[in-house]
Design a protein around this motif. Structure first.
Motif, PDB file in Angstrom:
ATOM      1  N   ARG A   1       0.839  -1.213   0.000  1.00 34.58           N
ATOM      2  CA  ARG A   1       0.000   0.000   0.000  1.00 34.58           C
ATOM      3  C   ARG A   1       0.869   1.257   0.000  1.00 34.58           C
ATOM      4  NH1 ARG A   1      -3.432  -2.930   3.173  1.00 34.58           N
ATOM      5  NH2 ARG A   1      -2.657  -2.085   5.122  1.00 34.58           N
ATOM      6  N   LEU A   2       1.920   1.214   0.824  1.00 35.27           N
ATOM      7  CA  LEU A   2       2.816   2.378   0.873  1.00 35.27           C
ATOM      8  C   LEU A   2       3.488   2.623  -0.474  1.00 35.27           C
ATOM      9  CD1 LEU A   2       4.598   2.135   4.333  1.00 35.27           C
ATOM     10  CD2 LEU A   2       3.200   4.007   3.470  1.00 35.27           C
ATOM     11  N   GLU A   3       3.877   1.492  -1.101  1.00 35.60           N
ATOM     12  CA  GLU A   3       4.533   1.607  -2.399  1.00 35.60           C
ATOM     13  C   GLU A   3       3.604   2.271  -3.412  1.00 35.60           C
ATOM     14  OE1 GLU A   3       5.966  -2.174  -3.680  1.00 35.60           O
ATOM     15  OE2 GLU A   3       7.826  -1.339  -4.462  1.00 35.60           O
ATOM     16  N   GLN A   4       2.329   1.835  -3.376  1.00 37.79           N
ATOM     17  CA  GLN A   4       1.341   2.421  -4.288  1.00 37.79           C
ATOM     18  C   GLN A   4       1.156   3.906  -4.020  1.00 37.79           C
ATOM     19  OE1 GLN A   4      -2.366   0.371  -4.129  1.00 37.79           O
ATOM     20  NE2 GLN A   4      -1.801  -1.115  -5.710  1.00 37.79           N
ATOM     21  N   ALA A   5       1.045   4.231  -2.732  1.00 39.31           N
ATOM     22  CA  ALA A   5       0.847   5.633  -2.366  1.00 39.31           C
ATOM     23  C   ALA A   5       2.033   6.468  -2.829  1.00 39.31           C
ATOM     24  CB  ALA A   5       0.672   5.757  -0.846  1.00 39.31           C
ATOM     25  N   LEU A   6       3.221   5.915  -2.644  1.00 37.34           N
ATOM     26  CA  LEU A   6       4.429   6.622  -3.056  1.00 37.34           C
ATOM     27  C   LEU A   6       4.448   6.860  -4.556  1.00 37.34           C
ATOM     28  CD1 LEU A   6       6.860   7.683  -1.540  1.00 37.34           C
ATOM     29  CD2 LEU A   6       8.064   5.565  -2.052  1.00 37.34           C
ATOM     30  N   ARG A   7       4.016   5.820  -5.306  1.00 36.55           N
ATOM     31  CA  ARG A   7       3.990   5.950  -6.759  1.00 36.55           C
ATOM     32  C   ARG A   7       3.006   7.040  -7.188  1.00 36.55           C
ATOM     33  NH1 ARG A   7       3.592   0.230  -8.569  1.00 36.55           N
ATOM     34  NH2 ARG A   7       5.454  -0.012  -7.290  1.00 36.55           N
ATOM     35  N   GLN A   8       1.863   7.080  -6.481  1.00 34.40           N
ATOM     36  CA  GLN A   8       0.873   8.117  -6.803  1.00 34.40           C
ATOM     37  C   GLN A   8       1.434   9.516  -6.543  1.00 34.40           C
ATOM     38  OE1 GLN A   8      -2.634   7.150  -4.592  1.00 34.40           O
ATOM     39  NE2 GLN A   8      -3.410   5.743  -6.159  1.00 34.40           N
ATOM     40  N   ILE A   9       2.169   9.631  -5.438  1.00 34.75           N
ATOM     41  CA  ILE A   9       2.763  10.933  -5.106  1.00 34.75           C
ATOM     42  C   ILE A   9       3.772  11.339  -6.184  1.00 34.75           C
ATOM     43  CG2 ILE A   9       4.278  12.143  -3.486  1.00 34.75           C
ATOM     44  CD1 ILE A   9       2.886  10.561  -1.236  1.00 34.75           C
ATOM     45  N   CYS A  10       4.571  10.367  -6.628  1.00 33.36           N
ATOM     46  CA  CYS A  10       5.558  10.661  -7.667  1.00 33.36           C
ATOM     47  C   CYS A  10       4.874  11.101  -8.961  1.00 33.36           C
ATOM     48  CB  CYS A  10       6.441   9.447  -7.937  1.00 33.36           C
ATOM     49  SG  CYS A  10       7.637   9.180  -6.627  1.00 33.36           S
ATOM     50  N   ASP A  11       3.774  10.418  -9.320  1.00 30.59           N
ATOM     51  CA  ASP A  11       3.019  10.816 -10.507  1.00 30.59           C
ATOM     52  C   ASP A  11       2.513  12.241 -10.368  1.00 30.59           C
ATOM     53  OD1 ASP A  11       3.466   8.401 -11.616  1.00 30.59           O
ATOM     54  OD2 ASP A  11       1.432   7.604 -11.332  1.00 30.59           O
ATOM     55  N   GLU A  12       1.979  12.529  -9.189  1.00 30.07           N
ATOM     56  CA  GLU A  12       1.431  13.863  -8.936  1.00 30.07           C
ATOM     57  C   GLU A  12       2.540  14.908  -9.045  1.00 30.07           C
ATOM     58  OE1 GLU A  12      -1.720  14.504  -8.507  1.00 30.07           O
ATOM     59  OE2 GLU A  12      -1.509  16.645  -8.091  1.00 30.07           O
ATOM     60  N   VAL A  13       3.716  14.599  -8.503  1.00 31.13           N
ATOM     61  CA  VAL A  13       4.844  15.537  -8.588  1.00 31.13           C
ATOM     62  C   VAL A  13       5.221  15.774 -10.047  1.00 31.13           C
ATOM     63  CG1 VAL A  13       7.316  15.819  -8.109  1.00 31.13           C
ATOM     64  CG2 VAL A  13       5.776  15.097  -6.289  1.00 31.13           C
ATOM     65  N   ASP A  14       5.221  14.702 -10.846  1.00 29.23           N
ATOM     66  CA  ASP A  14       5.526  14.851 -12.265  1.00 29.23           C
ATOM     67  C   ASP A  14       4.524  15.769 -12.952  1.00 29.23           C
ATOM     68  OD1 ASP A  14       7.794  13.380 -12.249  1.00 29.23           O
ATOM     69  OD2 ASP A  14       6.883  11.529 -13.003  1.00 29.23           O
ATOM     70  N   ARG A  15       3.237  15.547 -12.619  1.00 29.84           N
ATOM     71  CA  ARG A  15       2.194  16.394 -13.214  1.00 29.84           C
ATOM     72  C   ARG A  15       2.416  17.859 -12.835  1.00 29.84           C
ATOM     73  NH1 ARG A  15      -1.535  12.335 -12.664  1.00 29.84           N
ATOM     74  NH2 ARG A  15      -2.117  12.931 -10.559  1.00 29.84           N
ATOM     75  N   LEU A  16       2.728  18.085 -11.560  1.00 32.70           N
ATOM     76  CA  LEU A  16       2.926  19.454 -11.088  1.00 32.70           C
ATOM     77  C   LEU A  16       4.132  20.099 -11.762  1.00 32.70           C
ATOM     78  CD1 LEU A  16       2.108  19.112  -7.291  1.00 32.70           C
ATOM     79  CD2 LEU A  16       0.840  20.399  -8.988  1.00 32.70           C
ATOM     80  N   LYS A  17       5.183  19.297 -11.944  1.00 28.65           N
ATOM     81  CA  LYS A  17       6.378  19.824 -12.619  1.00 28.65           C
ATOM     82  C   LYS A  17       6.029  20.292 -14.023  1.00 28.65           C
ATOM     83  CE  LYS A  17      10.134  17.072 -10.627  1.00 28.65           C
ATOM     84  NZ  LYS A  17      10.937  15.889 -11.002  1.00 28.65           N
ATOM     85  N   LEU A  18       5.230  19.478 -14.719  1.00 26.23           N
ATOM     86  CA  LEU A  18       4.821  19.816 -16.074  1.00 26.23           C
ATOM     87  C   LEU A  18       4.012  21.110 -16.072  1.00 26.23           C
ATOM     88  CD1 LEU A  18       5.015  18.404 -18.912  1.00 26.23           C
ATOM     89  CD2 LEU A  18       2.640  17.730 -18.531  1.00 26.23           C
ATOM     90  N   GLU A  19       3.093  21.199 -15.102  1.00 25.42           N
ATOM     91  CA  GLU A  19       2.254  22.386 -14.997  1.00 25.42           C
ATOM     92  C   GLU A  19       3.099  23.623 -14.740  1.00 25.42           C
ATOM     93  OE1 GLU A  19      -1.496  22.966 -12.372  1.00 25.42           O
ATOM     94  OE2 GLU A  19      -1.506  20.893 -13.068  1.00 25.42           O
ATOM     95  N   VAL A  20       4.076  23.487 -13.846  1.00 23.57           N
ATOM     96  CA  VAL A  20       4.961  24.615 -13.537  1.00 23.57           C
ATOM     97  C   VAL A  20       5.695  25.055 -14.795  1.00 23.57           C
ATOM     98  CG1 VAL A  20       7.099  25.261 -12.349  1.00 23.57           C
ATOM     99  CG2 VAL A  20       5.271  24.143 -11.084  1.00 23.57           C
ATOM    100  N   ARG A  21       6.181  24.076 -15.569  1.00 21.82           N
ATOM    101  CA  ARG A  21       6.919  24.421 -16.783  1.00 21.82           C
ATOM    102  C   ARG A  21       6.019  25.170 -17.766  1.00 21.82           C
ATOM    103  NH1 ARG A  21       9.160  19.291 -18.679  1.00 21.82           N
ATOM    104  NH2 ARG A  21       9.553  19.008 -16.459  1.00 21.82           N
ATOM    105  N   GLN A  22       4.761  24.694 -17.882  1.00 25.49           N
ATOM    106  CA  GLN A  22       3.829  25.365 -18.788  1.00 25.49           C
ATOM    107  C   GLN A  22       3.541  26.791 -18.325  1.00 25.49           C
ATOM    108  OE1 GLN A  22       0.664  22.530 -18.738  1.00 25.49           O
ATOM    109  NE2 GLN A  22       1.406  21.422 -20.530  1.00 25.49           N
ATOM    110  N   LEU A  23       3.375  26.947 -17.008  1.00 23.24           N
ATOM    111  CA  LEU A  23       3.094  28.284 -16.478  1.00 23.24           C
ATOM    112  C   LEU A  23       4.294  29.207 -16.656  1.00 23.24           C
ATOM    113  CD1 LEU A  23       1.105  27.426 -13.235  1.00 23.24           C
ATOM    114  CD2 LEU A  23       0.246  28.568 -15.270  1.00 23.24           C
ATOM    115  N   GLU A  24       5.486  28.652 -16.491  1.00 24.27           N
ATOM    116  CA  GLU A  24       6.689  29.464 -16.683  1.00 24.27           C
ATOM    117  C   GLU A  24       6.800  29.930 -18.126  1.00 24.27           C
ATOM    118  OE1 GLU A  24       9.821  27.015 -15.215  1.00 24.27           O
ATOM    119  OE2 GLU A  24       9.872  28.027 -13.272  1.00 24.27           O
ATOM    120  N   ASP A  25       6.498  29.019 -19.059  1.00 25.55           N
ATOM    121  CA  ASP A  25       6.530  29.379 -20.479  1.00 25.55           C
ATOM    122  C   ASP A  25       5.535  30.493 -20.772  1.00 25.55           C
ATOM    123  OD1 ASP A  25       8.451  27.550 -20.939  1.00 25.55           O
ATOM    124  OD2 ASP A  25       7.172  26.075 -21.950  1.00 25.55           O
ATOM    125  N   GLU A  26       4.315  30.305 -20.249  1.00 27.26           N
ATOM    126  CA  GLU A  26       3.282  31.299 -20.488  1.00 27.26           C
ATOM    127  C   GLU A  26       3.683  32.632 -19.870  1.00 27.26           C
ATOM    128  OE1 GLU A  26      -0.494  30.375 -18.836  1.00 27.26           O
ATOM    129  OE2 GLU A  26      -1.521  31.933 -19.984  1.00 27.26           O
TER     130      GLU A  26
END
Ligand SMILES: [Zn+2]
Length: 103
Positions: free
Chosen positions: A10-35
């Motif tokens: 369960r912890l492993e799954q939760a950790l993976r979800q957090i990593c996915d979320e961080v990746d999504r946020l990184k992408l969003e930050v990059r898009q906002l920086e570009d804009e």
């Protein structure tokens, strides 16, 4: 103790979800920086055009002051970025513009 592997899973799954979320946020930050960069360029262009057309013999020192007063840099180093406190580069640039205006 039998529950331990399940908890690890369960912890492993939760950790993976957090990593996915961080990746999504990184992408969003990059898009906002570009804009943000694009919008900064646009604002810079607007002010420079206004300076050139609006005030025939004055290359826009007034416009630069008004932009500076609104809390933005007008210097080459940080043009269009939010300003905290005074900036000597901005002052130097605007003063140069004012001297040209006076001549
Ligand atoms: Zn500045």
């Amino acid at each position: 103790m039998a529950a331990l592997p399940g908890r690890i899973n369960r912890l492993e799954q939760a950790l993976r979800q957090i990593c996915d979320e961080v990746d999504r946020l990184k992408l969003e930050v990059r898009q906002l920086e570009d804009e943000n960069a694009r919008l900064r360029q646009e604002v810079a262009g607007m002010y420079l055009e206004e300076g050139a057309e609006g005030l025939h013999h004055k290359p826009g020192a007034k416009n630069l002051w008004s932009l500076y007063d609104k809390g933005f840099h007008v210097c080459n180093l940080y043009f269009g970025k939010g300003r905290e406190g005074e900036c000597i580069f901005c002052y130097a640039l605007i003063n140069r513009g004012e001297q040209k205006d006076g001549a």
